[in-house]
Design an enzyme around this catalytic site. Structure first.
Site, mmCIF file in Angstrom:
data_model
loop_
_atom_site.group_PDB
_atom_site.id
_atom_site.type_symbol
_atom_site.label_atom_id
_atom_site.label_comp_id
_atom_site.label_asym_id
_atom_site.label_seq_id
_atom_site.Cartn_x
_atom_site.Cartn_y
_atom_site.Cartn_z
ATOM 1 N N ASP A 181 -7.149 10.824 -21.806
ATOM 2 C CA ASP A 181 -6.588 10.798 -20.453
ATOM 3 C C ASP A 181 -5.230 11.483 -20.518
ATOM 4 O O ASP A 181 -4.343 11.036 -21.250
ATOM 5 C CB ASP A 181 -6.417 9.352 -19.965
ATOM 6 C CG ASP A 181 -7.758 8.664 -19.733
ATOM 7 O OD1 ASP A 181 -8.736 9.361 -19.416
ATOM 8 O OD2 ASP A 181 -7.822 7.432 -19.873
ATOM 9 N N ASP A 236 -16.468 6.301 -11.346
ATOM 10 C CA ASP A 236 -15.634 5.115 -11.578
ATOM 11 C C ASP A 236 -16.116 4.014 -10.640
ATOM 12 O O ASP A 236 -15.970 4.131 -9.427
ATOM 13 C CB ASP A 236 -14.161 5.422 -11.285
ATOM 14 C CG ASP A 236 -13.558 6.405 -12.277
ATOM 15 O OD1 ASP A 236 -13.990 6.398 -13.446
ATOM 16 O OD2 ASP A 236 -12.665 7.177 -11.888
#
Length: 256
Positions: free
Chosen positions: A12, A131
C-alpha cells in the site's frame, strides 16, 4: 486443485512510501516500495500488488515513475491499482511496466469501464479490487456491502452481486479484501470468501486479516486461488513468504 496457489505481498503506497494501517487507518511506514519489491521477489513471492491508497480519495494519479522503477528491478508479475479510472490509465500503467491494473471505485461508479478496458487489453490485464464489509441490518442480500475510497464509503451495493456482474463484464480476477479484517491479523473472512467463490468462476485473491502463516490455508480451503497480505510480510520474519508457502503446502495445496 492442481494450479499452484499464489502468494502475493501487497504494498500500500502513500506519497511514495509503503504504509500499513488497521482498517485502512492509522498508517505506519513500512519502507521504500521498490526496495521492498526487490526483497519480496528474491524471497519467493509469486506476484506483487501495488495499491496507491490515497490516489482515489486524494484524486491523485498512480505514481507511474515508481511502477517503472519497480518493473526494472523485479521479474514477477506486477499489479497496480489506485486512481485507475479509464482505458488511458491502464495503457499508461502497462507502458510503465505493470502486468495488470486493478480497478475499484471507478468501476463501481461506472461499471461499463470494465467492458471498455477488457475490450482494449483483454481480461487478463484487469483485476477488480473489491473492498467489502459486513452489514448486519439486512441491507444487502449476502450480508456483505461494497465500499469505495479505501473502505471509507459504503455504497449499498451487494458485494457478491457486484463480483458476479464484474466477472460477467470481463474482469480477469477479483481481489477480495475484507475491510473488517484488514490489518487486524485475526485471520481472513472465510464466509466472505466462500460467498464470492460460489458466485464467480474467475480466479479469486483473498485479502485482509492475515497475521500468521496458519491463517492462509483456511482461505485457500474456502476457495481462494491466491492469498494477499501486507503486515506479515512487512513487519514479520524475513522468511515469512517461505513460511506461508510451507503452511499452504502442509495443508495439501500446491505452491510454486
Amino acid at each position: 486443485m492442481s494450479v499452484a496457489i499464489r502468494v502475493i505481498p501487497c504494498l500500500d503506497v502513500d506519497a511514495g512510501r509503503v504504509v500499513k494501517g488497521v482498517n485502512f487507518a492509522d498508517l505506519r511506514d513500512a519502507g521504500d516500495p521498490v526496495e521492498l519489491a526487490r526483497r519480496y521477489d528474491g524471497a519467493g513471492a509469486d506476484e506483487l500488488t501495488f495499491l496507491d491508497v490515497t490516489a482515489t480519495s486524494g484524486n491523485r494519479e498512480t505514481t507511474f515513475e515508481m511502477v517503472a522503477r519497480a518493473a526494472e528491478e523485479v521479474f514477477i508479475p506486477l499489479t497496480v491499482g489506485g486512481g485507475v479510472r479509464e482505458v488511458a490509465d491502464v495503457d499508461r500503467l502497462l507502458r510503465a511496466g505493470a502486468d495488470k491494473a486493478s480497478i475499484n471505485s471507478a468501476a463501481v461508479a461506472r461499471p461499463e469501464v470494465i467492458d471498455e478496458i477488457t475490450r482494449h487489453f483483454g481480461s487478463q490485464v484487469l483485476v477488480l479490487s473489491l473492498d467489502a464489509r459486513r452489514v448486519a441490518d439486512g441491507s444487502t442480500p449476502s450480508g456483505f456491502e461494497v465500499t469505495t475510497h479505501g473502505g471509507r464509503r459504503g455504497t449499498g451495493i451487494d458485494a457478491v452481486l457486484w463480483a458476479r456482474e464484474a466477472a460477467d463484464r470481463g474482469v480477469g480476477e477479483i481481489l477480495l479484501n475484507s475491510i473488517d479484517a484488514d490489518g487486524t491479523k485475526a485471520g481472513f473472512d472465510l464466509e466472505m470468501i466462500r460467498a464470492v467463490r460460489a458466485a464467480v468462476r474467475v480466479p479469486l485473491i483473498a485479502s485482509g486479516g492475515a497475521g500468521k502463516p496458519e491463517d492462509f490455508p483456511p482461505a485457500v480451503q474456502a476457495g481462494a486461488d491466491a492469498v494477499l497480505a501486507a503486515s506479515i510480510f512487512h513487519f514479520g520474519p524475513v522468511d515469512a513468504i517461505a513460511q506461508v508457502k510451507a503452511a499452504i503446502r502442509a495443508a495439501g495445496f500446491p505452491v510454486r
